[in-house]
Design an enzyme around this catalytic site. Sequence first.
Site, mmCIF file in Angstrom:
data_model
loop_
_atom_site.group_PDB
_atom_site.id
_atom_site.type_symbol
_atom_site.label_atom_id
_atom_site.label_comp_id
_atom_site.label_asym_id
_atom_site.label_seq_id
_atom_site.Cartn_x
_atom_site.Cartn_y
_atom_site.Cartn_z
ATOM 1 N N ARG A 135 43.273 39.050 35.457
ATOM 2 C CA ARG A 135 42.059 38.371 35.413
ATOM 3 C C ARG A 135 42.074 38.437 37.091
ATOM 4 O O ARG A 135 40.900 38.949 37.363
ATOM 5 C CB ARG A 135 42.760 37.293 34.827
ATOM 6 N N ARG A 136 43.340 38.465 37.965
ATOM 7 C CA ARG A 136 43.153 39.286 39.663
ATOM 8 C C ARG A 136 41.952 40.413 39.889
ATOM 9 O O ARG A 136 41.847 40.373 40.716
ATOM 10 C CB ARG A 136 44.617 38.572 39.910
ATOM 11 N N ASP A 192 46.817 24.503 32.307
ATOM 12 C CA ASP A 192 45.842 25.600 32.306
ATOM 13 C C ASP A 192 44.557 25.780 31.886
ATOM 14 O O ASP A 192 45.334 25.432 30.907
ATOM 15 C CB ASP A 192 46.584 27.095 32.945
ATOM 16 N N MET A 193 42.772 26.175 31.937
ATOM 17 C CA MET A 193 42.249 26.144 31.185
ATOM 18 C C MET A 193 42.265 27.769 31.012
ATOM 19 O O MET A 193 42.135 28.530 31.250
ATOM 20 C CB MET A 193 41.143 25.430 31.744
ATOM 21 N N ALA A 227 38.448 31.971 34.546
ATOM 22 C CA ALA A 227 38.726 33.284 35.145
ATOM 23 C C ALA A 227 38.811 34.483 33.923
ATOM 24 O O ALA A 227 38.749 35.215 33.753
ATOM 25 C CB ALA A 227 40.116 33.790 35.340
ATOM 26 N N ALA A 241 40.016 41.504 38.080
ATOM 27 C CA ALA A 241 39.161 41.652 37.494
ATOM 28 C C ALA A 241 38.054 41.018 38.761
ATOM 29 O O ALA A 241 36.931 40.835 39.200
ATOM 30 C CB ALA A 241 39.130 41.417 36.505
ATOM 31 N N THR A 260 39.595 26.845 44.473
ATOM 32 C CA THR A 260 38.806 28.258 44.719
ATOM 33 C C THR A 260 39.410 28.966 46.749
ATOM 34 O O THR A 260 40.000 28.071 47.170
ATOM 35 C CB THR A 260 36.912 27.923 45.603
ATOM 36 N N ARG A 274 41.882 19.404 38.034
ATOM 37 C CA ARG A 274 41.813 20.833 38.759
ATOM 38 C C ARG A 274 40.485 21.509 38.315
ATOM 39 O O ARG A 274 39.953 21.864 37.298
ATOM 40 C CB ARG A 274 42.665 21.952 38.656
HETATM 41 C C1 LIG Z 1 45.323 27.121 42.117
HETATM 42 C C2 LIG Z 1 44.126 28.737 40.967
HETATM 43 C C3 LIG Z 1 44.558 28.124 39.571
HETATM 44 C C4 LIG Z 1 43.618 28.050 38.495
HETATM 45 N N1 LIG Z 1 43.296 28.111 37.566
HETATM 46 C C5 LIG Z 1 42.704 27.954 36.219
HETATM 47 C C6 LIG Z 1 42.802 28.144 35.038
HETATM 48 O O1 LIG Z 1 43.365 27.276 35.116
HETATM 49 N N2 LIG Z 1 41.634 28.969 33.939
HETATM 50 C C7 LIG Z 1 41.090 29.481 34.068
HETATM 51 O O2 LIG Z 1 40.160 30.357 33.981
HETATM 52 N N3 LIG Z 1 41.083 29.819 36.137
HETATM 53 C C8 LIG Z 1 41.769 29.571 36.979
HETATM 54 N N4 LIG Z 1 42.154 30.183 38.196
HETATM 55 C C9 LIG Z 1 41.498 31.154 38.666
HETATM 56 C C10 LIG Z 1 39.621 30.801 39.085
HETATM 57 O O3 LIG Z 1 38.921 30.626 37.829
HETATM 58 C C11 LIG Z 1 39.001 32.192 39.459
HETATM 59 O O4 LIG Z 1 38.769 33.542 38.826
HETATM 60 C C12 LIG Z 1 39.765 31.894 40.742
HETATM 61 O O5 LIG Z 1 39.444 31.372 41.755
HETATM 62 C C13 LIG Z 1 38.594 33.486 42.007
HETATM 63 O O6 LIG Z 1 37.192 31.866 42.224
HETATM 64 P P1 LIG Z 1 37.430 32.373 43.473
HETATM 65 O O7 LIG Z 1 36.222 30.595 43.092
HETATM 66 O O8 LIG Z 1 38.367 32.007 44.644
HETATM 67 O O9 LIG Z 1 35.771 32.844 44.010
HETATM 68 P P2 LIG Z 1 35.345 34.503 44.408
HETATM 69 O O10 LIG Z 1 33.616 33.737 44.986
HETATM 70 O O11 LIG Z 1 35.773 34.809 43.045
HETATM 71 O O12 LIG Z 1 36.094 34.688 45.369
HETATM 72 C C14 LIG Z 1 35.921 34.016 46.275
HETATM 73 C C15 LIG Z 1 36.860 34.555 47.593
HETATM 74 O O13 LIG Z 1 38.681 34.731 47.311
HETATM 75 C C16 LIG Z 1 38.902 35.764 47.427
HETATM 76 N N5 LIG Z 1 39.151 35.949 46.171
HETATM 77 C C17 LIG Z 1 39.065 35.931 45.295
HETATM 78 N N6 LIG Z 1 39.586 36.608 44.331
HETATM 79 C C18 LIG Z 1 40.688 37.607 44.691
HETATM 80 C C19 LIG Z 1 41.097 38.207 43.875
HETATM 81 N N7 LIG Z 1 41.681 38.087 42.403
HETATM 82 N N8 LIG Z 1 42.154 38.846 44.854
HETATM 83 C C20 LIG Z 1 41.763 39.106 46.678
HETATM 84 N N9 LIG Z 1 41.402 38.206 46.601
HETATM 85 C C21 LIG Z 1 40.219 37.507 46.037
HETATM 86 C C22 LIG Z 1 38.045 37.075 47.895
HETATM 87 O O14 LIG Z 1 38.306 37.492 49.612
HETATM 88 C C23 LIG Z 1 36.605 36.595 47.689
HETATM 89 O O15 LIG Z 1 35.446 36.641 48.358
HETATM 90 C C24 LIG Z 1 42.557 29.553 38.881
HETATM 91 C C25 LIG Z 1 42.332 29.224 40.140
HETATM 92 C C26 LIG Z 1 43.032 29.032 41.219
HETATM 93 C C27 LIG Z 1 42.941 29.038 43.018
#
Ligand SMILES: Cc1cc2nc3c(=O)[nH]c(=O)nc-3n(C[C@H](O)[C@H](O)[C@H](O)COP(=O)(O)OP(=O)(O)OC[C@H]3O[C@@H](n4cnc5c(N)ncnc54)[C@H](O)[C@@H]3O)c2cc1C
Length: 300
Positions: free
Chosen positions: A281-282, A128-129, A182, A284, A219, A177
């Site tokens: 983080r979720r 993870d980052m 976040a 936020a 994403t 990945r």
């Molecule tokens: C498998 C996986 C691994 C990850 N690993 C890392 C990591 O190692 N380091 C790191 O910094 N980040 C990690 N993340 C988190 C990532 O960086 C984002 O913060 C997170 O995925 C939200 O961004 P998004 O691309 O979904 O787009 P966004 O534009 O934030 O969201 C798009 C849509 O997704 C839905 N959504 C997004 N987040 C939520 C939420 N919390 N609750 C409900 N609905 C939501 C909503 O419908 C939103 O409109 C990971 C995410 C995933 C999916």
Amino acid sequence: MRVSLLAFADRPVVRKLATSGVGRKVALRFVAGEHLDDGLRAVKALNERGTTASLDHLGENVTDEPKATEAARVYIETVERIESAGLLANISVKLSQLGLDIDPDLALGNAERVVERAAAAGTTVTLDMEDHRYTERTVAACQALAERHPGAIGVALQSYLYRTPEDLERVIHTQVRLCKGAYLESADVAYPHRNDVDKAFAHLARRLLQAGTYPMIATHDEQLVRFVQRTAERVGRDRSTFEFQMLYGIRRDLQRALVDDGYRVRIYVPFGTEWYPYLVRRLAERPANIRFFASQLFRR
Ligand SMILES: Cc1cc2nc3c(=O)[nH]c(=O)nc-3n(C[C@H](O)[C@H](O)[C@H](O)COP(=O)(O)OP(=O)(O)OC[C@H]3O[C@@H](n4cnc5c(N)ncnc54)[C@H](O)[C@@H]3O)c2cc1C
């Protein structure tokens, strides 16, 4: 809103309040449970629905050596349980949980033992980052581990960081990945505006689909999912050579639709007692989650 929540949540008094019964209840929307068995149960159900999984034993910023070593032991046990149950899953690991804040050699040694066991079980590890203070060390660790265990290791990269295009070239031969990122970062190191983060994501995704070994596109953003689908078609990448990744409990409808369309989907499944930073983080990421949390506070 996102910035203030991440800063506010760091205060000890807020943490204490939020880890009470209500926080726990809300966390269970995003976390499989507090025990390894909970995580494995969730993976089994996901496998039955046509997705693979990545198990994350929650924990980060560990400050004593026995705790870091214990985290590695739990990961090794997790790999062994995945293997013996015949589950389709790999694991996701944070280097700060394995002791990076104490001693880089301790963290790398712990990570190496986990990767070795994962490779022997025929599965993989994704680093993870974490926040930008860890980026260089995490990318370097991935490079070092990939030299010794090719095919068994990959790393998460964040499109919000300015440095990521260069990092991607360093690890493009591993399983990368791609996510947006976040953590609370300053404009010195990360794009402050959503549009720029999304544009960078698209650019990096295209590069990964063109040249990556096995791109893992993490994403829930439907526009970016569609962009990745179109780009994969255009560059002639077969659906079996990349995967979408999403978080446990988020956008189950989209997860299902992608599986039905014949795409590979992996769900990130966190388990363990150290769920508070993950929950924050979720929350936020989405104002509606904070409203949900608040509504639970006032419901008895
Ligand atoms: C498998 C996986 C691994 C990850 N690993 C890392 C990591 O190692 N380091 C790191 O910094 N980040 C990690 N993340 C988190 C990532 O960086 C984002 O913060 C997170 O995925 C939200 O961004 P998004 O691309 O979904 O787009 P966004 O534009 O934030 O969201 C798009 C849509 O997704 C839905 N959504 C997004 N987040 C939520 C939420 N919390 N609750 C409900 N609905 C939501 C909503 O419908 C939103 O409109 C990971 C995410 C995933 C999916």
